[in-house]
Structures are given as structure tokens and as C-alpha cells.
Write an enzyme that holds these catalytic residues in place. Structure first.
Site, PDB file in Angstrom:
ATOM      1  N   HIS A  41       0.766  -1.089  -0.012  1.00  0.00           N
ATOM      2  CA  HIS A  41      -0.096  -0.051  -0.084  1.00  0.00           C
ATOM      3  C   HIS A  41       0.874   1.282   0.018  1.00  0.00           C
ATOM      4  CE1 HIS A  41      -2.841   3.126   2.154  1.00  0.00           C
ATOM      5  NE2 HIS A  41      -3.457   2.681   1.329  1.00  0.00           N
TER       6      HIS A  41
ATOM      7  N   GLU B 126       1.386  -0.763  -4.983  1.00  0.00           N
ATOM      8  CA  GLU B 126       0.600   0.257  -5.483  1.00  0.00           C
ATOM      9  C   GLU B 126       0.807   1.790  -5.959  1.00  0.00           C
ATOM     10  OE1 GLU B 126      -1.806   2.256  -2.493  1.00  0.00           O
ATOM     11  OE2 GLU B 126      -3.670   2.193  -3.594  1.00  0.00           O
TER      12      GLU B 126
ATOM     13  N   HIS C 110      -0.837  10.128  -3.349  1.00  0.00           N
ATOM     14  CA  HIS C 110      -2.069   9.611  -2.933  1.00  0.00           C
ATOM     15  C   HIS C 110      -3.153  10.752  -2.857  1.00  0.00           C
ATOM     16  CE1 HIS C 110      -5.117   9.116   0.079  1.00  0.00           C
ATOM     17  NE2 HIS C 110      -5.146   7.694  -0.163  1.00  0.00           N
TER      18      HIS C 110
ATOM     19  N   GLU D 165      -4.300   3.194  -9.020  1.00  0.00           N
ATOM     20  CA  GLU D 165      -5.446   3.750  -8.599  1.00  0.00           C
ATOM     21  C   GLU D 165      -5.746   5.026  -9.509  1.00  0.00           C
ATOM     22  OE1 GLU D 165      -6.538   4.276  -4.430  1.00  0.00           O
ATOM     23  OE2 GLU D 165      -8.149   5.540  -4.980  1.00  0.00           O
TER      24      GLU D 165
HETATM   25 CA    CA Z   1      -4.854   3.845  -2.871  1.00  0.00          CA
END
Ligand code: CA
Length: 330
Positions: free
Chosen positions: A15, A42, A57, A151
């Protein structure tokens, strides 16, 4: 592993990298995650003002960089410094630090006080292309095969700013040879409309993960998470996505009066629809109520709930846990 798609073997998703040990989304944190044997690493992605995917992020810069010091006066009226208001050349001038927030006296303090210190200015913001080069390079030198777990952050915000984050990300993946590697890349998003577009209009062959948050978080998304968790909503998700990324508290509900673990029915319902389940976020230094240790947390999710993988800030701990369970039917 080392085959991310091997059926039945839970995956370790680093993560934001090995973010329990180094500032999130720095190349150092990604290299460490690779060395720790993460199956997937990620990338949260936002666009610079000139449309370049960078790994960050937040759609804002102030919690993990020195932007307020370096570019004073560049905040929007809401007081926040939006990454998309800066060119890549400007983003490259920033230094990344451990995540922080205002403490009691307004002084910046680390969100996780026992992690990497706030002070050292050692890191910058990588582009998505640079991070893929790092991972592909380490795959080669270490003879491994590590997945990307990308993401798309704030597709609506980007669209309102005239930017198309899905198209920009797919372009970089194509340039780096990853656009047609469905066994090595997941795409994830909180926004269902963005995922439906990726599946039905852009026709990506990559597996899609619908992230599920909580409506009370007040995020900038079109998704109604209560609906997505309902039988009707989850069946709809199965029509465009390959899995879900729920918050761990949507699976582990705590303990009953006799101390027994209480689990929701989300995992079996998702399974019945053919959806993978990759909950977030597993942190040794932020355990849910009723859980006494990180190993206990992993026991609940792998042995009792039976999830397909977890997002963790501590990929080494999940790797060693899963290795210790090898041979057992998880
Ligand atoms: Ca994320």
C-alpha cells in the site's frame, strides 16, 4: 508467489509501497516493497497541470510535501494546494516527507509517530512512468515478476479541470508495455462511473477493482457506497469489475459478548458473484478494535474471512505470515 494471478494464493499488495517504513509513494518505498516480496506494488495516480501522471495519494500536496513553504500563495480558496495546479516541472521542485497533519498547536506532526521521521528531505514525487521503470528494472535484476496496482484518483476533479486521468494512465501503461498484461496489472478506483467507462468505452483488458469507502467520508465521487454494498449494487459491480477493495471494517465487525469474531457477509456475497476481495488497509500500528496483534488481524482476514489479498503498509509482515501458512488451506 511469484505469479500474481495464481488462483487461490492470496496476494500481498504494498500500500503506497512499504509505507510503514519509508514515506509513502517514494521510489525508495517502492524499492523496499519489491525487496520485501510484495506481489503487487500500489500506485495512486494524479495528473500534473500539464497532464502527466504522477504517483501521489492525495489530489492535494500539503500533507506529504513542502509545497506550502516552496510555493506560498498557490493554494486555492479552500486553503489546499492541488497537484493539478502545478506543472510537472514545478512538482519536481518539491520534497516529499512522511505524511503529516496539524497537531494541537497547529504545528505539523506525523500521522504515524513511530514511522520514518518527518525531517529528512531526501525524496521527490515520481512520475508513473519512472515508477514503472523502477519496478520493471528490479524485476529484471531480481528475476521476479511484480504487479502494478494503479488507482485513478479523483476522475471527476480531473475532468472538471479539463484532464482525463483514465486516458493518461492507459497511455503510460501502453508506452511501458503494461496495457495488455491483465495478469500483472490491476486498475482500481472509488468512482464507479470511471470504472464502467474503462470497461465498456475504453475496453481495457486489465482487471478492475471497485474500491468501496464509507459515505460519511464525504469524498468527491459519484459512488454511493451503501448501494454498492447492497445485493443489487454488488451485482451491478460484478457487471464491470473483477473485484472489490472494501474497507476492512466492512468485513470485520468487531467481537460479540463472548469474544467471538463478527464478520459481515460481504466476502461470501462477493465470492458468489465471482468478485475478488482485496480489503484495505492493514497496519501494524493502527489495529482495529478487538484485535490484539497484526498476526491476529491477518488470521481473521485470511483464515476466517478468506480474502484474496490485502493492501498493507507492512508487506514484509504479510509476506512472512503467508509463507508461514504455506501448505495450509487458506
Ligand atoms: Ca490507494
Amino acid at each position: 508467489m511469484n505469479h500474481p494471478s495464481k488462483a487461490g494464493t492470496p496476494i500481498v499488495i504494498a500500500h503506497r509501497g512499504a509505507s510503514g517504513y519509508l514515506p509513502e509513494h517514494t521510489l525508495a518505498a517502492k524499492a523496499m516493497a519489491h525487496a520485501m516480496g510484495a506481489d503487487y506494488i500500489e500506485q495512486d495516480v494524479v495528473l500534473s497541470g500539464d497532464g502527466v501522471p504522477v504517483v501521489l495519494h492525495d489530489v492535494y500536496l500539503e500533507s506529504t510535501t513542502n509545497v506550502a513553504h516552496h510555493f506560498p500563495g498557490r493554494a486555492r480558496p479552500d486553503g489546499r494546494f492541488y497537484a493539478m495546479d502545478f506543472s510537472l516541472e514545478e512538482l519536481r521542485q518539491l520534497q516529499v516527507h512522511e505524511r503529516s497533519g496539524p497537531g494541537e498547536d497547529g504545528v505539523e506532526v506525523a500521522v504515524y509517530p513511530d514511522r520514518f521521521p518527518l525531517g529528512p528531505a531526501l525524496f521527490g514525487i515520481p512520475t508513473l512512468a519512472e515508477e514503472i521503470d523502477l519496478i520493471a528494472g528490479l524485476d529484471r535484476s531480481r528475476a521476479r515478476r511484480t504487479g502494478l496496482y494503479v488507482e485513478l484518483k479523483g476522475p471527476g476533479l480531473h475532468r472538471r479541470g479539463g484532464l482525463d486521468i483514465a486516458a493518461s494512465v492507459l497511455e503510460v501503461l501502453a508506452q511501458k508495455g503494461y496495457a495488455n498484461r491483465p495478469d500483472q496489472v490491476f486498475l482500481q478506483c472509488f468512482d464507479g462511473a470511471a470504472l464502467r467507462r474503462l470497461r465498456h468505452e475504453m475496453k481495457t483488458p486489465l482487471p478492475l477493482i471497485q474500491l468501496i469507502g464509507d459515505n460519511s467520508w464525504g469524498e468527491d465521487t459519484d459512488s454511493d457506497y451503501d448501494y454498492l454494498l447492497s445485493p443489487t449494487g454488488l451485482a451491478e459491480v460484478a457487471g464491470y469489475a473483477d473485484g472489490i477493495g472494501p474497507w476492512l471494517s466492512q468485513i470485520y465487525l468487531g467481537r460479540d459478548a463472548s469474544g467471538q469474531t463478527r464478520l459481515s457477509d460481504l466476502v461470501p456475497r462477493a465470492r458468489a458473484l465471482g468478485l475478488k476481495v482485496h480489503p484495505y488497509t492493514f497496519r501494524r500500528d493502527d489495529l482495529p478494535a478487538g484485535i490484539g496483534s497484526f498476526t491476529e488481524l491477518l488470521d481473521v482476514f485470511f483464515r476466517q474471512a478468506g480474502v484474496d489479498g490485502v493492501f498493507t503498509d507492512f508487506p514484509d509482515l504479510v509476506r512472512s505470515y503467508l509463507d508461514s501458512q504455506a501448505g495450509l488451506a487458506l
